[in-house]
Scaffold this active site. Structure first.
Site, mmCIF file in Angstrom:
data_model
loop_
_atom_site.group_PDB
_atom_site.id
_atom_site.type_symbol
_atom_site.label_atom_id
_atom_site.label_comp_id
_atom_site.label_asym_id
_atom_site.label_seq_id
_atom_site.Cartn_x
_atom_site.Cartn_y
_atom_site.Cartn_z
ATOM 1 N N SER A 42 0.879 -1.183 0.000
ATOM 2 C CA SER A 42 0.000 0.000 0.000
ATOM 3 C C SER A 42 0.909 1.223 0.000
ATOM 4 C CB SER A 42 -0.905 -0.005 1.230
ATOM 5 O OG SER A 42 -0.149 0.045 2.420
ATOM 6 N N HIS A 162 -3.273 -6.119 2.625
ATOM 7 C CA HIS A 162 -2.383 -7.129 3.210
ATOM 8 C C HIS A 162 -3.067 -8.459 3.485
ATOM 9 C CE1 HIS A 162 0.290 -3.649 4.902
ATOM 10 N NE2 HIS A 162 0.355 -3.769 3.586
ATOM 11 N N GLU A 171 -4.697 -2.360 9.252
ATOM 12 C CA GLU A 171 -3.951 -2.901 10.405
ATOM 13 C C GLU A 171 -4.655 -2.572 11.717
ATOM 14 O OE1 GLU A 171 0.121 -1.453 10.056
ATOM 15 O OE2 GLU A 171 -0.006 -1.687 7.887
ATOM 16 N N GLU A 212 1.489 -9.456 7.239
ATOM 17 C CA GLU A 212 2.312 -9.020 8.371
ATOM 18 C C GLU A 212 2.145 -9.931 9.586
ATOM 19 O OE1 GLU A 212 1.729 -4.783 8.858
ATOM 20 O OE2 GLU A 212 2.755 -4.401 6.958
ATOM 21 N N ASP A 249 -4.043 1.308 11.430
ATOM 22 C CA ASP A 249 -3.580 1.929 10.186
ATOM 23 C C ASP A 249 -4.699 1.718 9.173
ATOM 24 O OD1 ASP A 249 -2.471 2.894 7.912
ATOM 25 O OD2 ASP A 249 -0.787 1.500 7.809
ATOM 26 N N GLU A 292 -3.259 5.807 11.893
ATOM 27 C CA GLU A 292 -2.357 6.120 10.782
ATOM 28 C C GLU A 292 -3.175 6.219 9.497
ATOM 29 O OE1 GLU A 292 0.847 3.285 10.641
ATOM 30 O OE2 GLU A 292 1.041 3.511 8.476
ATOM 31 N N ASP A 319 1.558 8.452 6.904
ATOM 32 C CA ASP A 319 2.445 7.477 6.243
ATOM 33 C C ASP A 319 2.478 7.811 4.750
ATOM 34 O OD1 ASP A 319 3.688 5.271 5.128
ATOM 35 O OD2 ASP A 319 2.104 3.851 5.618
ATOM 36 N N LYS A 344 9.796 5.107 7.079
ATOM 37 C CA LYS A 344 10.211 3.895 6.353
ATOM 38 C C LYS A 344 11.341 4.330 5.428
ATOM 39 C CE LYS A 344 5.461 2.146 5.752
ATOM 40 N NZ LYS A 344 4.254 2.342 4.907
ATOM 41 N N HIS A 372 8.431 -1.136 9.513
ATOM 42 C CA HIS A 372 8.753 -2.138 8.484
ATOM 43 C C HIS A 372 7.928 -1.841 7.225
ATOM 44 C CE1 HIS A 372 5.016 -4.791 9.541
ATOM 45 N NE2 HIS A 372 4.748 -3.502 9.606
ATOM 46 N N LYS A 395 6.688 -0.103 14.554
ATOM 47 C CA LYS A 395 5.696 -1.118 14.173
ATOM 48 C C LYS A 395 6.375 -2.063 13.196
ATOM 49 C CE LYS A 395 3.074 0.552 10.223
ATOM 50 N NZ LYS A 395 1.761 0.587 9.584
HETATM 51 C C1 2PG Z 1 1.957 0.586 6.032
HETATM 52 C C2 2PG Z 1 2.902 -0.511 5.633
HETATM 53 C C3 2PG Z 1 3.516 -1.297 6.728
HETATM 54 P P1 2PG Z 1 3.122 -1.267 3.186
HETATM 55 O O1 2PG Z 1 1.044 0.942 5.295
HETATM 56 O O2 2PG Z 1 2.160 1.216 7.058
HETATM 57 O O3 2PG Z 1 2.619 -1.828 7.636
HETATM 58 O O4 2PG Z 1 2.381 -1.309 4.621
HETATM 59 O O5 2PG Z 1 4.520 -1.657 3.396
HETATM 60 O O6 2PG Z 1 2.340 -2.246 2.344
HETATM 61 O O7 2PG Z 1 2.998 0.141 2.686
HETATM 62 MG MG MG Z 2 0.617 2.720 6.687
#
Ligand code: 2PG
Ligand code: MG
Length: 424
Positions: A42, A162, A171, A212, A249, A292, A319, A344, A372, A395
């Site tokens: 995502s 996910h 999440e 995850e 999230d 989030e 994010d 990230k 992650h 996280k």
């Molecule tokens: C998120 C992440 C990690 P992705 O959205 O925060 O949990 O997912 O790595 O798929 O963006």
């Molecule tokens: Mg996110």
């Protein structure tokens, strides 16, 4: 200090069986270390570019171009350099690429070298990686860091991109806020996780897991997911809202279409205002302390409204909204969107830029949460990054599946070896 003498990279595989990069940096005396690059599902639209081959092999996902860029082009820029000078090395790679989104050589290629360089520098200096990260932070910002153990958000129920279920929120995470140390954090999280499994089984729900490591059952609603989690917390002898809190999230960009938040699992189509009301209702009824990506990354008015309405009672994490990018974070802060940022390093593509963004967040009283990606490897660099930069939150998935648990296990060793590093 021994200089970098060799860099080589190969294609390896992440937790979804998708190609990614492993890069090894070696020094003149033969000291070497390697690191691997994670990958999101995502993703935010303004993330730095993950270079993939886009041909018929591996469903277009192979990374041989990025691997070749490391082996044939980028390596010659950094061979002969001192690996302790993280900023110098990252800047050489960034300026060679010279594009806004690192699309010339690939952010995955640059990050692979950046990460492996940090690992080999720590090894050569005979210090833990987290201590090396504190030094790099000081080199870049001029400021010292107080180490701390981060409090994790464990993603124990997976939805959205996910998982193949009907849950729209991506999440559902538990935060063992009342735990006294990291050992207890892990005990509570695993006990709750296994109680949740029992509760799902009792209700005839699937206990298969998502990307995850969290369970991925099909349920009636997001509220049902929250109810089941609260039951699992209580079943573990813990008090929801005191010992253990909940974080979400939403990854709302994934279900925002035509100016509507479309909750397929609940057959609802909500305007921005209605979706803020929806989240407000969840906060009022469940011990949710962090949300989030509660809004789509381009729904600026929605983000401002969310921040105005919930910002004083809930951590609101950007994010996809900020993509670990200092410039984008700056604009967001000016426009009063969110109050914290997810970090990230593959969203921006180097350790130096990641640290600059965290420093900017610190200066503006924004909390950072180290994260992650949903596509991970056994690489544990983020655990050291969180401790070394004194970031209080991380996280990295459920306490299940080695790609997730590897980071938690690394944190257990850090706590064991340095009893003076406490939970923030
Ligand atoms: C998120 C992440 C990690 P992705 O959205 O925060 O949990 O997912 O790595 O798929 O963006
Ligand atoms: Mg996110």
């Amino acid at each position: 200090m021994q200089k970098i003498s060799l860099i080589n990279a190969i294609q390896v595989f992440d937790s979804r069986g998708v190609p990614t990069i492993s890069c090894k940096v070696s020094l003149e005396d033969g000291t070497s270390a390697s690191a691997m690059v994670p990958s999101g599902a995502s993703t935010g639209s303004k993330e730095a570019l993950e270079l993939r081959d886009n041909d018929i092999s591996y469903h277009g996902k192979s990374v041989t171009k990025a691997v070749n860029n490391i082996n044939n082009i980028l390596s010659s820029l950094v061979i002969g350099k001192n690996p302790s000078n993280q900023k110098e090395i990252d800047e050489l790679l960034i300026s060679f690429d010279d594009t806004e989104d690192k699309s010339k050589v690939g952010a995955n290629a640059i990050l692979a070298i950046s990460l492996a360089t940090a690992h080999v520098a720590a090894k050569a200096n005979k210090i833990s990686l987290y201590k090396h990260f504190s030094k790099v932070y000081r080199d870049i910002t001029g400021q010292n860091v107080t180490h701390c153990m981060p409090l994790p958000m464990f993603n124990i129920l997976n939805g959205g991109e996910h998982a193949d279920n009907n849950i729209d929120i991506q999440e559902f995470m538990i935060i063992p806020s009342g735990a006294k140390n990291f050992v207890q954090v892990m005990q509570w999280a695993t006990e709750i996780y296994h109680n949740l499994k029992k509760i799902l089984l009792k209700n005839n729900y699937s206990t298969a897991v998502g990307d995850e490591g969290g369970f991925a059952p099909s349920l009636d609603s997001n509220k049902e997911a929250l109810r089941l989690i609260v039951d699992a917390i209580k079943e573990s002898g813990l008090v929801p809202g005191k010992d253990v809190n909940i974080a979400l999230d939403c990854a709302a960009s994934e279900f925002f279409d035509d100016n509507k938040y479309i909750l397929k699992g609940e057959r609802k189509e909500l305007s921005s205002i209605q979706f803020v009301d929806y989240l407000d209702d969840l906060i009022q009824n469940y011990p949710i302390v962090s949300i989030e990506d509660g809004m789509d990354e381009n729904d600026k008015d929605g983000w401002k409204l969310l921040t105005e309405r919930l910002g004083s009672k809930c951590q609101l994490v950007g994010d996809d909204l900020f993509v670990t990018n200092k410039k984008i974070l700056k604009d967001g802060i000016n426009e009063e969107m969110a109050n914290s940022i997810l970090i990230k390093f593959n969203q921006v593509g180097s350790i130096t830029e990641t640290i600059e963004t965290i420093h900017f967040a610190n200066q503006n009283n924004f909390e950072s949460i180290i994260s992650h990606r949903s596509g991970e490897t056994e690489d544990t660099t983020i655990a050291d990054l969180a401790v070394g930069l004194g970031i209080g939150q991380i996280k990295t998935g459920a306490p299940c599946r080695s790609d997730r648990v590897a980071k938690y296990n690394r944190l257990l060793w850090i706590e064991e070896e340095s009893s003076n590093i406490l939970l923030k």
